[in-house]
Scaffold this motif. Structure first.
Motif: not given
Length: 381
Positions: A290, A292, A294, A296, A323-324, A326, A336
């Motif tokens: 991804k 952009s 999400n 940390d 949704q988490e 990446d 992520r």
């Protein structure tokens, strides 16, 4: 909330009833059993039958798959038809059509390449050229998401399309397909089964109502089957589900005598494939990152909650964990990402060099994250 719970309960009752009916009708393999449950998840079917103390068939049915190197990816909704389905659908489509627009159906484009006067393909994955060398003979392939594909004159006799299994996507693809066929032509599209999810029955009615605005509709149930892709097999295996064979089936909808200028404004909320993701091919494996993320920013990489050994244990959009995600591989392994540029640099190096060559140049501080990346990428067939 109560209504949602009631809907979910009713849905499970319907799935169980369909599974028991399939067994009563003599389903002798796990594949046949699952096809009889009208699109319900193998995980759910297995869970419900185990609760009933039922014996679940173990034998499976598989056909020879199309070549899938580089591997197919869930983010692009890449379920390919079986050989038998592709050939039978190709025969149906080319019986009347001399020119065919294939939208998201590279298996059909490849199969009919030498049967028609003109074939064109719109597909989001450049990997189709490696999987289907015959596409080079078509000469008219647009590798793009629908909205960015090259517009062509409405001159094909027919269009065959396999959209993601969601209402807005199917409506948008149907609207788009009308730009490719001449007035009086035909549209062939896939419709998900009635137990694909709790809302599937009402969604199917909406889609068929829209389809009837375009022309005469013929609806053939369970006419199409898919080869189960690696990413789905990995998701099932992570929760202890056996290989289900070519279990996924769908309906075929045919719209004939399509009227001109009957398309509708496409819905706004749609799935745009891998828009917002970069693609990295490592051998046979495809990795999406991804742009952009999400995660940390303090962590280069971190796990996705509930991912078993970094495997996303579902391919459903109803799974909130998506949704988490990446970083997502074609073997359904996920993570992520907090520092996208760092991970992107590592992936670029790994695309051309083995892990053993890249690892020594990674700093001690970054090494734990790099090792986690290697674990995410290590999923084997």
């Amino acid at each position: 909330m109560t209504t949602d719970l009631q809907s979910e309960r009713t849905y499970k009752e319907d799935v169980l009833a369909a599974a028991l009916r399939s067994l009563r009708l003599g389903a002798s393999s796990l594949t046949d059993l699952l096809r009889g449950t009208k699109g319900a998840s193998p995980m759910l079917v297995r869970e419900l039958l185990v609760q009933q103390g039922m014996t679940i068939p173990e034998r499976i049915s598989k056909s020879d798959p199309f070549r899938t190197t580089p591997e197919l990816h869930a983010l692009l909704y890449e379920w390919y038809f079986t050989y038998d389905t592709a050939n039978s659908l190709a025969r149906v489509v080319t019986a009347e059509a001399r020119s065919v627009a294939c939208i998201g159906t590279p298996t059909i484009a490849s199969t009919i390449a030498d049967r028609t006067e003109r074939t064109l393909l719109v597909d989001a994955d450049p990997g189709v050229f490696q999987r289907f060398p015959t596409l080079a003979s078509i000469g008219n392939v647009s590798i793009a998401e629908l909205a960015q594909s090259v517009p062509l004159a409405a001159s094909s006799d027919a269009a065959v399309l396999d959209p993601p299994w969601y209402v807005n996507d199917i409506l948008r693809w149907l609207s788009f397909a009308t730009k490719y066929i001449r007035p009086g032509g035909s549209l062939y599209f896939v419709l998900f089964p009635e137990l694909t999810r709790p809302s599937a029955r009402s969604e199917r009615q909406t889609i068929l109502a829209h389809a009837s605005r375009l022309g005469k509709v013929e609806h053939i149930e369970s006419a199409l089957t898919y080869s189960t892709p690696l990413f789905e097999l990995e998701a099932l295996a992570a929760v202890g589900c056996p290989d289900p064979g070519d279990w996924r089936a769908a309906d075929l909808v045919i719209i004939t005598d399509v009227a001109p200028h009957k398309a509708w404004q496409p819905p706004v909320t749609t799935h745009l494939g891998d828009k917002g993701w970069s693609t990295h091919v490592l051998g046979e494996q495809v990795v999406k990152l991804k742009t952009s993320p999400n995660g940390d920013p303090g962590d280069i990489l971190s796990p996705v909650r509930g991912a078993v050994d970094n495997v996303l244990t579902s391919v459903s959009e109803r799974d909130a964990r998506r949704q988490e995600v990446d970083l997502w591989t074609s073997r359904n392994r996920v993570a992520r990402v907090g520092q996208q540029k760092v991970v992107e640099g590592w992936l670029e190096r790994l695309a051309s060099s083995p892990y053993e060559a890249v690892a020594p140049v990674i700093s001690r501080e970054d090494r734990p994250a790099f090792d986690m990346l290697q674990r995410v990428l290590a999923g084997a067939k």
